[in-house]
Design a protein around this motif. Structure first.
Motif, mmCIF file in Angstrom:
data_model
loop_
_atom_site.group_PDB
_atom_site.id
_atom_site.type_symbol
_atom_site.label_atom_id
_atom_site.label_comp_id
_atom_site.label_asym_id
_atom_site.label_seq_id
_atom_site.Cartn_x
_atom_site.Cartn_y
_atom_site.Cartn_z
ATOM 1 N N UNK A 19 37.364 2.396 75.359
ATOM 2 C CA UNK A 19 36.290 1.589 74.768
ATOM 3 C C UNK A 19 35.460 0.936 75.872
ATOM 4 N N UNK A 20 34.198 0.666 75.594
ATOM 5 C CA UNK A 20 33.319 0.049 76.600
ATOM 6 C C UNK A 20 33.783 -1.383 76.866
ATOM 7 N N UNK A 21 34.280 -1.586 78.079
ATOM 8 C CA UNK A 21 34.787 -2.916 78.451
ATOM 9 C C UNK A 21 34.967 -2.941 79.967
ATOM 10 N N UNK A 22 34.807 -4.113 80.546
ATOM 11 C CA UNK A 22 35.112 -4.326 81.958
ATOM 12 C C UNK A 22 36.213 -5.374 82.021
ATOM 13 N N UNK A 23 37.278 -5.058 82.743
ATOM 14 C CA UNK A 23 38.360 -6.015 82.992
ATOM 15 C C UNK A 23 38.162 -6.534 84.410
ATOM 16 N N UNK A 24 38.037 -7.837 84.537
ATOM 17 C CA UNK A 24 37.791 -8.483 85.821
ATOM 18 C C UNK A 24 38.989 -9.375 86.127
ATOM 19 N N UNK A 50 36.522 -8.814 79.866
ATOM 20 C CA UNK A 50 37.738 -9.613 79.749
ATOM 21 C C UNK A 50 38.079 -10.065 81.156
ATOM 22 N N UNK A 51 38.419 -11.327 81.315
ATOM 23 C CA UNK A 51 38.756 -11.901 82.611
ATOM 24 C C UNK A 51 40.258 -12.162 82.630
ATOM 25 N N UNK A 52 40.990 -11.284 83.303
ATOM 26 C CA UNK A 52 42.448 -11.336 83.295
ATOM 27 C C UNK A 52 42.962 -12.329 84.326
ATOM 28 N N UNK A 53 43.959 -13.091 83.914
ATOM 29 C CA UNK A 53 44.589 -14.058 84.800
ATOM 30 C C UNK A 53 46.057 -13.736 84.991
ATOM 31 N N UNK A 54 46.731 -14.594 85.717
ATOM 32 C CA UNK A 54 48.146 -14.404 86.024
ATOM 33 C C UNK A 54 48.953 -14.180 84.752
ATOM 34 N N UNK A 55 48.601 -14.857 83.693
ATOM 35 C CA UNK A 55 49.328 -14.725 82.429
ATOM 36 C C UNK A 55 49.231 -13.319 81.845
ATOM 37 N N UNK A 56 48.270 -12.522 82.336
ATOM 38 C CA UNK A 56 48.050 -11.178 81.822
ATOM 39 C C UNK A 56 48.674 -10.085 82.689
ATOM 40 N N UNK A 71 37.318 -13.133 76.772
ATOM 41 C CA UNK A 71 38.664 -13.673 76.937
ATOM 42 C C UNK A 71 38.889 -14.011 78.417
ATOM 43 N N UNK A 72 39.364 -15.200 78.684
ATOM 44 C CA UNK A 72 39.683 -15.624 80.050
ATOM 45 C C UNK A 72 38.512 -16.109 80.876
ATOM 46 N N UNK A 73 37.285 -16.014 80.350
ATOM 47 C CA UNK A 73 36.119 -16.452 81.124
ATOM 48 C C UNK A 73 36.217 -17.951 81.371
ATOM 49 N N UNK A 74 35.929 -18.346 82.596
ATOM 50 C CA UNK A 74 35.977 -19.763 82.950
ATOM 51 C C UNK A 74 37.339 -20.213 83.450
#
Length: 145
Positions: A19-24, A50-56, A71-74
């Motif tokens: 699907x069209x998405x960027x994971x950062x 989607x902005x992935x963090x340590x929790x991801x 999701x995860x932005x900011x």
């Protein structure tokens, strides 16, 4: 998880897998904002991110691309800096990479979602990409292609 067969990306208008998405991941809040602004200038303003963090870290790439836009932005991420692209055309990918270079930010690991990687946990992909980068840099320092 890997057999070391990462493939180069061409320049077609055909959409890649997923699907069209960027994971950062691995971006500060300011860098997230700069990345969003850059993608708008690269003609992909409507691309969900989607902005992935340590929790991801243990979340699979397939699960990440299904998360809601923004999701995860900011929230700053302490993961390895990476950009994982899903469902873009090869031309869009090259446009985003060129736009990123203009930001004068630290270089990320780059990947595209594939049928093989969709079930990988994010942490495993980051580990594989980091190892591939190290091997590439070692070959370069020895004057090998």
């Amino acid at each position: 998880m890997s057999d070391g067969d990462f493939e180069a990306v061409g320049t077609s208008d055909e959409r890649m897998f997923g699907p069209r998405k960027i994971i950062v991941c691995g971006f500060s809040v300011d860098d997230q904002k700069a990345f969003r602004e850059m993608t708008a200038g690269a003609g992909t303003a409507s691309m969900p991110m989607v902005f992935a963090g340590t929790r991801d870290a243990a979340t699979t790439l397939g699960e990440l691309v299904e998360m809601p836009e923004g999701t995860g932005y900011g929230l700053a991420s302490e993961l390895e800096r990476a950009v994982i692209l899903s469902g873009l055309t090869e031309k869009e990918l090259h446009g985003i990479m060129a736009g990123y270079r203009s930001l004068d930010l630290p270089g990320p690991l780059w990947a595209t979602l594939t049928e093989s990687s969709v079930d990988w946990p994010l942490s495993e992909l980051l580990k594989e990409l980091a190892a591939e980068r190290e091997a590439f840099l070692a070959r370069q320092s020895q004057g090998k292609p």
